[in-house]
Write a protein that holds these residues in place. Structure first.
Motif, PDB file in Angstrom:
ATOM      1  N   GLU A 180     -10.381  13.250 -10.400  1.00  0.00           N
ATOM      2  CA  GLU A 180     -10.833  13.089  -9.004  1.00  0.00           C
ATOM      3  C   GLU A 180     -11.568  11.767  -8.814  1.00  0.00           C
ATOM      4  N   LYS A 181     -12.290  11.330  -9.840  1.00  0.00           N
ATOM      5  CA  LYS A 181     -12.994  10.046  -9.749  1.00  0.00           C
ATOM      6  C   LYS A 181     -12.018   8.878  -9.627  1.00  0.00           C
ATOM      7  N   LEU A 182     -10.792   9.069 -10.123  1.00  0.00           N
ATOM      8  CA  LEU A 182      -9.782   8.025 -10.057  1.00  0.00           C
ATOM      9  C   LEU A 182      -8.864   8.175  -8.843  1.00  0.00           C
ATOM     10  N   ASP A 183      -9.145   9.174  -8.017  1.00  0.00           N
ATOM     11  CA  ASP A 183      -8.316   9.380  -6.830  1.00  0.00           C
ATOM     12  C   ASP A 183      -8.525   8.229  -5.845  1.00  0.00           C
ATOM     13  N   VAL A 184      -7.422   7.726  -5.274  1.00  0.00           N
ATOM     14  CA  VAL A 184      -7.481   6.560  -4.377  1.00  0.00           C
ATOM     15  C   VAL A 184      -7.106   6.910  -2.943  1.00  0.00           C
ATOM     16  N   GLN A 188      -3.088   1.865 -14.025  1.00  0.00           N
ATOM     17  CA  GLN A 188      -1.634   1.963 -14.144  1.00  0.00           C
ATOM     18  C   GLN A 188      -1.038   0.597 -13.858  1.00  0.00           C
ATOM     19  N   ALA A 189      -0.163   0.127 -14.747  1.00  0.00           N
ATOM     20  CA  ALA A 189       0.315  -1.255 -14.675  1.00  0.00           C
ATOM     21  C   ALA A 189       1.011  -1.560 -13.349  1.00  0.00           C
ATOM     22  N   ASP A 190       1.887  -0.668 -12.901  1.00  0.00           N
ATOM     23  CA  ASP A 190       2.623  -0.925 -11.663  1.00  0.00           C
ATOM     24  C   ASP A 190       1.696  -0.954 -10.460  1.00  0.00           C
ATOM     25  N   MET A 191       0.693  -0.074 -10.448  1.00  0.00           N
ATOM     26  CA  MET A 191      -0.276  -0.076  -9.352  1.00  0.00           C
ATOM     27  C   MET A 191      -1.103  -1.358  -9.363  1.00  0.00           C
ATOM     28  N   GLN A 192      -1.473  -1.802 -10.547  1.00  0.00           N
ATOM     29  CA  GLN A 192      -2.262  -3.021 -10.657  1.00  0.00           C
ATOM     30  C   GLN A 192      -1.481  -4.240 -10.166  1.00  0.00           C
ATOM     31  N   LYS A 193      -0.167  -4.249 -10.416  1.00  0.00           N
ATOM     32  CA  LYS A 193       0.662  -5.342  -9.907  1.00  0.00           C
ATOM     33  C   LYS A 193       0.661  -5.355  -8.381  1.00  0.00           C
ATOM     34  N   LEU A 194       0.738  -4.169  -7.786  1.00  0.00           N
ATOM     35  CA  LEU A 194       0.700  -4.083  -6.327  1.00  0.00           C
ATOM     36  C   LEU A 194      -0.649  -4.546  -5.789  1.00  0.00           C
ATOM     37  N   VAL A 195      -1.718  -4.202  -6.491  1.00  0.00           N
ATOM     38  CA  VAL A 195      -3.060  -4.642  -6.075  1.00  0.00           C
ATOM     39  C   VAL A 195      -3.165  -6.158  -6.108  1.00  0.00           C
ATOM     40  N   VAL A 196      -2.611  -6.761  -7.166  1.00  0.00           N
ATOM     41  CA  VAL A 196      -2.625  -8.229  -7.271  1.00  0.00           C
ATOM     42  C   VAL A 196      -1.873  -8.854  -6.099  1.00  0.00           C
ATOM     43  N   LYS A 197      -0.740  -8.281  -5.739  1.00  0.00           N
ATOM     44  CA  LYS A 197       0.039  -8.796  -4.617  1.00  0.00           C
ATOM     45  C   LYS A 197      -0.746  -8.676  -3.306  1.00  0.00           C
ATOM     46  N   MET A 198      -1.449  -7.550  -3.139  1.00  0.00           N
ATOM     47  CA  MET A 198      -2.262  -7.374  -1.933  1.00  0.00           C
ATOM     48  C   MET A 198      -3.393  -8.393  -1.880  1.00  0.00           C
ATOM     49  N   LYS A 199      -3.996  -8.651  -3.033  1.00  0.00           N
ATOM     50  CA  LYS A 199      -5.075  -9.641  -3.083  1.00  0.00           C
ATOM     51  C   LYS A 199      -4.568 -11.027  -2.710  1.00  0.00           C
ATOM     52  N   ASP A 200      -3.364 -11.349  -3.168  1.00  0.00           N
ATOM     53  CA  ASP A 200      -2.781 -12.649  -2.849  1.00  0.00           C
ATOM     54  C   ASP A 200      -2.565 -12.798  -1.346  1.00  0.00           C
ATOM     55  N   ILE A 220      -9.336  -2.997  -1.455  1.00  0.00           N
ATOM     56  CA  ILE A 220      -8.317  -3.428  -2.421  1.00  0.00           C
ATOM     57  C   ILE A 220      -8.929  -3.561  -3.816  1.00  0.00           C
ATOM     58  N   ASN A 221     -10.150  -4.074  -3.903  1.00  0.00           N
ATOM     59  CA  ASN A 221     -10.814  -4.192  -5.202  1.00  0.00           C
ATOM     60  C   ASN A 221     -11.059  -2.812  -5.823  1.00  0.00           C
ATOM     61  N   THR A 222     -11.445  -1.850  -4.986  1.00  0.00           N
ATOM     62  CA  THR A 222     -11.668  -0.495  -5.496  1.00  0.00           C
ATOM     63  C   THR A 222     -10.361   0.118  -5.972  1.00  0.00           C
ATOM     64  N   LEU A 223      -9.286  -0.121  -5.236  1.00  0.00           N
ATOM     65  CA  LEU A 223      -7.973   0.346  -5.687  1.00  0.00           C
ATOM     66  C   LEU A 223      -7.636  -0.223  -7.062  1.00  0.00           C
ATOM     67  N   GLY A 224      -7.951  -1.488  -7.254  1.00  0.00           N
ATOM     68  CA  GLY A 224      -7.668  -2.117  -8.532  1.00  0.00           C
ATOM     69  C   GLY A 224      -8.464  -1.523  -9.674  1.00  0.00           C
ATOM     70  N   LEU A 242       0.831  -1.198   0.000  1.00  0.00           N
ATOM     71  CA  LEU A 242       0.000   0.000   0.000  1.00  0.00           C
ATOM     72  C   LEU A 242       0.867   1.250   0.000  1.00  0.00           C
ATOM     73  N   GLY A 243       1.968   1.204   0.742  1.00  0.00           N
ATOM     74  CA  GLY A 243       2.864   2.359   0.779  1.00  0.00           C
ATOM     75  C   GLY A 243       3.542   2.617  -0.556  1.00  0.00           C
ATOM     76  N   GLU A 244       3.743   1.557  -1.341  1.00  0.00           N
ATOM     77  CA  GLU A 244       4.406   1.711  -2.635  1.00  0.00           C
ATOM     78  C   GLU A 244       3.498   2.335  -3.687  1.00  0.00           C
ATOM     79  N   ILE A 245       2.194   2.299  -3.450  1.00  0.00           N
ATOM     80  CA  ILE A 245       1.258   2.832  -4.443  1.00  0.00           C
ATOM     81  C   ILE A 245       1.460   4.333  -4.621  1.00  0.00           C
ATOM     82  N   GLY A 246       1.815   5.028  -3.538  1.00  0.00           N
ATOM     83  CA  GLY A 246       1.927   6.483  -3.586  1.00  0.00           C
ATOM     84  C   GLY A 246       2.889   6.997  -4.639  1.00  0.00           C
ATOM     85  N   LYS A 247       3.991   6.301  -4.847  1.00  0.00           N
ATOM     86  CA  LYS A 247       4.996   6.810  -5.786  1.00  0.00           C
ATOM     87  C   LYS A 247       4.566   6.700  -7.244  1.00  0.00           C
TER      88      LYS A 247
END
Length: 299
Positions: free
Chosen positions: A221-225, A274-286, A265-269, A177-182
Protein backbone atom coordinates in the motif's frame (compact mmCIF):
# COMPACT_ATOMS: atom_id res chain seq x y z
CA UNK A 1 -5.38 32.52 -24.65
CA UNK A 2 -1.71 32.99 -23.85
CA UNK A 3 0.48 36.02 -24.43
CA UNK A 4 4.23 35.68 -24.67
CA UNK A 5 6.52 38.16 -22.93
CA UNK A 6 8.79 38.14 -25.99
CA UNK A 7 7.99 40.67 -28.70
CA UNK A 8 9.04 43.61 -30.83
CA UNK A 9 7.31 46.72 -32.10
CA UNK A 10 8.34 49.66 -34.28
CA UNK A 11 6.65 52.83 -35.45
CA UNK A 12 7.77 55.92 -37.37
CA UNK A 13 5.98 59.26 -37.67
CA UNK A 14 6.84 62.57 -39.34
CA UNK A 15 6.39 65.58 -37.07
CA UNK A 16 6.95 68.62 -39.29
CA UNK A 17 10.76 68.90 -39.45
CA UNK A 18 11.45 65.73 -37.48
CA UNK A 19 11.27 62.02 -38.14
CA UNK A 20 10.48 60.17 -34.91
CA UNK A 21 11.10 56.43 -34.65
CA UNK A 22 10.05 54.34 -31.66
CA UNK A 23 11.38 50.81 -31.20
CA UNK A 24 10.33 48.57 -28.33
CA UNK A 25 11.51 45.09 -27.40
CA UNK A 26 10.38 42.83 -24.57
CA UNK A 27 11.86 39.73 -22.95
CA UNK A 28 10.73 37.61 -20.01
CA UNK A 29 10.97 38.94 -16.48
CA UNK A 30 9.18 38.30 -13.18
CA UNK A 31 8.13 41.93 -12.97
CA UNK A 32 7.73 44.91 -15.29
CA UNK A 33 11.22 46.32 -15.85
CA UNK A 34 11.27 49.34 -18.18
CA UNK A 35 14.38 50.84 -19.80
CA UNK A 36 13.59 54.01 -21.74
CA UNK A 37 16.13 55.89 -23.86
CA UNK A 38 15.20 59.01 -25.79
CA UNK A 39 16.61 62.43 -26.76
CA UNK A 40 16.47 65.23 -24.22
CA UNK A 41 14.06 66.94 -26.62
CA UNK A 42 11.26 64.78 -25.21
CA UNK A 43 12.47 64.39 -21.63
CA UNK A 44 9.26 65.94 -20.27
CA UNK A 45 7.31 62.99 -21.73
CA UNK A 46 9.29 60.34 -19.86
CA UNK A 47 6.75 59.74 -17.08
CA UNK A 48 3.76 59.68 -19.40
CA UNK A 49 5.42 57.13 -21.70
CA UNK A 50 6.27 54.89 -18.75
CA UNK A 51 2.64 55.06 -17.64
CA UNK A 52 1.52 54.04 -21.13
CA UNK A 53 3.91 51.08 -21.08
CA UNK A 54 2.74 50.00 -17.63
CA UNK A 55 -0.93 50.11 -18.62
CA UNK A 56 -0.41 48.00 -21.75
CA UNK A 57 2.32 45.55 -20.71
CA UNK A 58 1.91 43.79 -17.38
CA UNK A 59 5.23 41.96 -17.20
CA UNK A 60 8.52 41.71 -19.02
CA UNK A 61 11.88 43.38 -19.43
CA UNK A 62 11.01 46.30 -21.71
CA UNK A 63 13.56 48.24 -23.77
CA UNK A 64 12.23 51.27 -25.62
CA UNK A 65 14.42 53.46 -27.80
CA UNK A 66 13.25 56.72 -29.37
CA UNK A 67 15.22 58.24 -32.24
CA UNK A 68 14.78 61.68 -33.76
CA UNK A 69 16.17 62.68 -37.16
CA UNK A 70 15.94 65.94 -39.07
CA UNK A 71 13.42 65.67 -41.90
CA UNK A 72 14.10 68.10 -44.77
CA UNK A 73 15.56 71.62 -44.51
CA UNK A 74 14.25 73.95 -41.86
CA UNK A 75 14.74 77.54 -40.90
CA UNK A 76 15.67 76.67 -37.36
CA UNK A 77 18.85 74.83 -38.39
CA UNK A 78 21.54 74.96 -35.72
CA UNK A 79 24.38 75.13 -38.25
CA UNK A 80 24.92 78.86 -37.55
CA UNK A 81 25.29 78.42 -33.80
CA UNK A 82 28.81 78.66 -32.38
CA UNK A 83 30.39 75.81 -30.45
CA UNK A 84 33.58 76.49 -28.47
CA UNK A 85 35.95 74.59 -26.27
CA UNK A 86 35.28 75.50 -22.65
CA UNK A 87 38.91 76.44 -22.01
CA UNK A 88 38.64 77.41 -18.30
CA UNK A 89 37.00 74.08 -17.52
CA UNK A 90 39.62 72.17 -19.53
CA UNK A 91 42.42 73.92 -17.64
CA UNK A 92 40.80 72.96 -14.35
CA UNK A 93 40.36 69.34 -15.47
CA UNK A 94 44.01 69.18 -16.55
CA UNK A 95 45.27 70.64 -13.30
CA UNK A 96 43.34 68.32 -10.97
CA UNK A 97 44.20 65.35 -13.20
CA UNK A 98 47.95 66.09 -12.93
CA UNK A 99 47.63 66.48 -9.15
CA UNK A 100 45.86 63.13 -8.89
CA UNK A 101 48.46 61.42 -11.08
CA UNK A 102 51.27 62.78 -8.93
CA UNK A 103 49.60 61.67 -5.73
CA UNK A 104 48.82 58.21 -7.11
CA UNK A 105 52.27 57.96 -8.72
CA UNK A 106 50.89 57.14 -12.16
CA UNK A 107 51.54 58.64 -15.57
CA UNK A 108 49.27 61.40 -16.87
CA UNK A 109 47.18 60.83 -20.03
CA UNK A 110 49.29 60.57 -23.17
CA UNK A 111 46.54 61.99 -25.38
CA UNK A 112 44.99 65.00 -23.66
CA UNK A 113 42.62 65.75 -26.53
CA UNK A 114 41.00 62.32 -26.36
CA UNK A 115 40.91 62.58 -22.59
CA UNK A 116 39.03 65.90 -22.73
CA UNK A 117 36.47 64.47 -25.15
CA UNK A 118 35.13 62.28 -22.34
CA UNK A 119 33.76 65.29 -20.51
CA UNK A 120 30.49 66.88 -21.69
CA UNK A 121 31.68 70.11 -20.04
CA UNK A 122 34.52 70.36 -22.58
CA UNK A 123 32.27 72.26 -25.01
CA UNK A 124 30.26 75.42 -24.78
CA UNK A 125 27.51 76.28 -27.26
CA UNK A 126 25.31 79.34 -27.61
CA UNK A 127 22.57 77.20 -29.21
CA UNK A 128 19.33 77.14 -27.21
CA UNK A 129 18.35 73.89 -25.49
CA UNK A 130 15.86 72.22 -27.84
CA UNK A 131 12.33 71.58 -26.61
CA UNK A 132 9.48 69.73 -28.28
CA UNK A 133 6.33 71.50 -29.42
CA UNK A 134 2.91 70.22 -28.45
CA UNK A 135 2.39 68.91 -31.98
CA UNK A 136 5.69 67.01 -31.89
CA UNK A 137 4.85 65.54 -28.49
CA UNK A 138 1.46 64.44 -29.79
CA UNK A 139 3.11 62.68 -32.74
CA UNK A 140 5.56 61.01 -30.37
CA UNK A 141 2.70 59.64 -28.27
CA UNK A 142 1.06 58.36 -31.43
CA UNK A 143 4.25 56.52 -32.38
CA UNK A 144 4.57 55.06 -28.87
CA UNK A 145 0.96 53.83 -28.99
CA UNK A 146 1.48 52.23 -32.40
CA UNK A 147 4.68 50.48 -31.30
CA UNK A 148 2.91 49.13 -28.19
CA UNK A 149 0.09 47.80 -30.35
CA UNK A 150 2.55 46.08 -32.68
CA UNK A 151 4.38 44.58 -29.70
CA UNK A 152 1.11 43.30 -28.22
CA UNK A 153 0.16 41.68 -31.55
CA UNK A 154 3.58 40.05 -31.68
CA UNK A 155 3.13 38.75 -28.13
CA UNK A 156 -0.26 37.32 -29.05
CA UNK A 157 1.17 35.50 -32.08
CA UNK A 158 3.97 34.02 -29.98
CA UNK A 159 1.41 33.09 -27.32
CA UNK A 160 -0.52 30.99 -29.84
CA UNK A 161 2.68 29.08 -30.62
CA UNK A 162 3.26 28.49 -26.90
CA UNK A 163 -0.29 27.22 -26.47
CA UNK A 164 0.22 24.66 -29.24
CA UNK A 165 3.52 23.62 -27.65
CA UNK A 166 2.04 23.21 -24.14
CA UNK A 167 -0.99 21.28 -25.44
CA UNK A 168 1.30 18.76 -27.13
CA UNK A 169 3.48 18.34 -24.02
CA UNK A 170 0.49 17.91 -21.70
CA UNK A 171 -0.96 15.31 -24.09
CA UNK A 172 2.33 13.40 -24.04
CA UNK A 173 2.46 13.38 -20.23
CA UNK A 174 -1.15 12.18 -20.11
CA UNK A 175 -0.34 9.32 -22.50
CA UNK A 176 2.67 8.25 -20.44
CA UNK A 177 0.57 8.41 -17.28
CA UNK A 178 -2.02 6.15 -18.88
CA UNK A 179 0.65 3.58 -19.72
CA UNK A 180 1.70 3.25 -16.09
CA UNK A 181 -1.48 1.33 -15.23
CA UNK A 182 -0.58 -1.76 -17.23
CA UNK A 183 2.60 -2.27 -15.18
CA UNK A 184 1.07 -1.82 -11.70
CA UNK A 185 -0.37 -5.34 -11.20
CA UNK A 186 2.81 -6.91 -12.52
CA UNK A 187 4.86 -4.73 -10.19
CA UNK A 188 2.83 -5.73 -7.10
CA UNK A 189 3.12 -9.44 -7.90
CA UNK A 190 6.89 -9.12 -8.43
CA UNK A 191 7.27 -7.41 -5.05
CA UNK A 192 5.25 -10.17 -3.35
CA UNK A 193 7.21 -12.92 -5.06
CA UNK A 194 10.53 -11.28 -4.17
CA UNK A 195 9.63 -11.06 -0.47
CA UNK A 196 8.40 -14.67 -0.30
CA UNK A 197 11.49 -15.91 -2.13
CA UNK A 198 13.70 -14.07 0.30
CA UNK A 199 11.93 -15.66 3.27
CA UNK A 200 12.31 -19.14 1.80
CA UNK A 201 16.04 -18.67 1.42
CA UNK A 202 16.45 -17.79 5.09
CA UNK A 203 16.58 -20.69 7.53
CA UNK A 204 14.26 -19.45 10.25
CA UNK A 205 11.60 -21.04 12.41
CA UNK A 206 8.02 -21.00 11.25
CA UNK A 207 6.48 -17.55 11.00
CA UNK A 208 2.95 -16.24 11.32
CA UNK A 209 1.71 -16.25 7.73
CA UNK A 210 -1.30 -14.06 8.52
CA UNK A 211 0.97 -11.47 10.12
CA UNK A 212 3.25 -11.67 7.08
CA UNK A 213 0.26 -11.08 4.83
CA UNK A 214 -0.72 -8.01 6.83
CA UNK A 215 2.80 -6.59 6.70
CA UNK A 216 3.02 -7.32 2.99
CA UNK A 217 -0.28 -5.54 2.33
CA UNK A 218 0.92 -2.57 4.38
CA UNK A 219 4.21 -2.45 2.43
CA UNK A 220 2.49 -2.72 -0.95
CA UNK A 221 0.00 0.00 0.00
CA UNK A 222 2.92 2.35 0.68
CA UNK A 223 4.00 1.81 -2.93
CA UNK A 224 0.52 2.40 -4.33
CA UNK A 225 0.50 5.26 -6.88
CA UNK A 226 -3.24 5.68 -7.38
CA UNK A 227 -3.41 9.01 -5.55
CA UNK A 228 -0.39 10.40 -7.38
CA UNK A 229 -1.89 9.42 -10.73
CA UNK A 230 -5.19 11.05 -9.82
CA UNK A 231 -3.59 14.27 -8.62
CA UNK A 232 -1.30 14.48 -11.65
CA UNK A 233 -4.29 14.04 -13.94
CA UNK A 234 -6.07 16.87 -12.12
CA UNK A 235 -3.03 19.13 -12.50
CA UNK A 236 -2.92 18.38 -16.23
CA UNK A 237 -6.59 19.33 -16.56
CA UNK A 238 -6.05 22.51 -14.53
CA UNK A 239 -3.09 23.50 -16.71
CA UNK A 240 -5.22 23.23 -19.87
CA UNK A 241 -8.11 25.06 -18.19
CA UNK A 242 -5.87 27.92 -17.05
CA UNK A 243 -4.20 28.17 -20.42
CA UNK A 244 -7.55 28.51 -22.21
CA UNK A 245 -8.77 31.45 -20.11
CA UNK A 246 -9.52 34.45 -22.30
CA UNK A 247 -7.27 36.91 -20.50
CA UNK A 248 -3.52 37.54 -20.23
CA UNK A 249 -1.45 37.02 -17.11
CA UNK A 250 -1.60 33.24 -16.61
CA UNK A 251 2.19 32.78 -16.63
CA UNK A 252 2.75 32.71 -12.87
CA UNK A 253 -0.19 30.37 -12.28
CA UNK A 254 1.01 27.97 -14.98
CA UNK A 255 4.43 28.02 -13.31
CA UNK A 256 2.88 27.01 -9.97
CA UNK A 257 0.85 24.23 -11.61
CA UNK A 258 3.94 22.85 -13.35
CA UNK A 259 5.71 22.73 -9.97
CA UNK A 260 2.86 20.66 -8.52
CA UNK A 261 3.01 18.36 -11.55
CA UNK A 262 6.72 17.89 -10.86
CA UNK A 263 6.05 16.85 -7.26
CA UNK A 264 3.60 14.14 -8.32
CA UNK A 265 5.91 12.84 -11.07
CA UNK A 266 8.83 12.68 -8.62
CA UNK A 267 6.69 10.71 -6.16
CA UNK A 268 5.70 8.33 -8.93
CA UNK A 269 9.36 7.79 -9.65
CA UNK A 270 10.27 7.09 -6.04
CA UNK A 271 7.41 4.57 -5.68
CA UNK A 272 7.69 2.87 -9.04
CA UNK A 273 10.21 0.06 -8.20
CA UNK A 274 9.76 -1.15 -11.75
CA UNK A 275 12.01 -0.52 -14.76
CA UNK A 276 9.24 0.13 -17.29
CA UNK A 277 7.44 2.52 -14.94
CA UNK A 278 10.67 4.36 -14.24
CA UNK A 279 11.23 4.82 -17.98
CA UNK A 280 7.79 6.38 -18.27
CA UNK A 281 8.56 8.68 -15.32
CA UNK A 282 11.77 9.81 -17.03
CA UNK A 283 9.81 10.60 -20.20
CA UNK A 284 7.26 12.60 -18.18
CA UNK A 285 10.05 14.54 -16.50
CA UNK A 286 11.55 15.37 -19.89
CA UNK A 287 8.23 16.73 -21.16
CA UNK A 288 7.69 18.70 -17.95
CA UNK A 289 11.15 20.31 -18.10
CA UNK A 290 10.35 21.59 -21.57
CA UNK A 291 7.11 23.04 -20.22
CA UNK A 292 8.94 24.75 -17.34
CA UNK A 293 11.46 26.32 -19.71
CA UNK A 294 8.80 27.82 -21.95
CA UNK A 295 6.34 28.80 -19.22
CA UNK A 296 8.86 31.47 -18.17
CA UNK A 297 8.00 33.26 -21.42
CA UNK A 298 4.27 33.41 -20.66
CA UNK A 299 2.94 36.74 -19.46
Amino acid sequence: MLYSMTGFGRSTVIAYSKKITVEIKSLNSKQLDVSLRMPSLFRDSDLKIREMIGSRLERGKIDMNIYVERYGQTEDSTENFNIHFNTPVLKHIRRITLEACQELEINPPSEWFQFFMRFPEAFHSDAPIPTATEAETAELMKAVEESLTELTDYRKTEGIKLEVFFTEKIRNIREYLGEIGKFEKERVQKIRDKIEEGLQNISTPDYDKSRLEQEMIFYIEKLDVSEEKQRLGQHLDYFIETMSQNKPGQGKKLGFISQEMGREINTLGSKSNQADMQKLVVKMKDELEQIKEQVLNVM
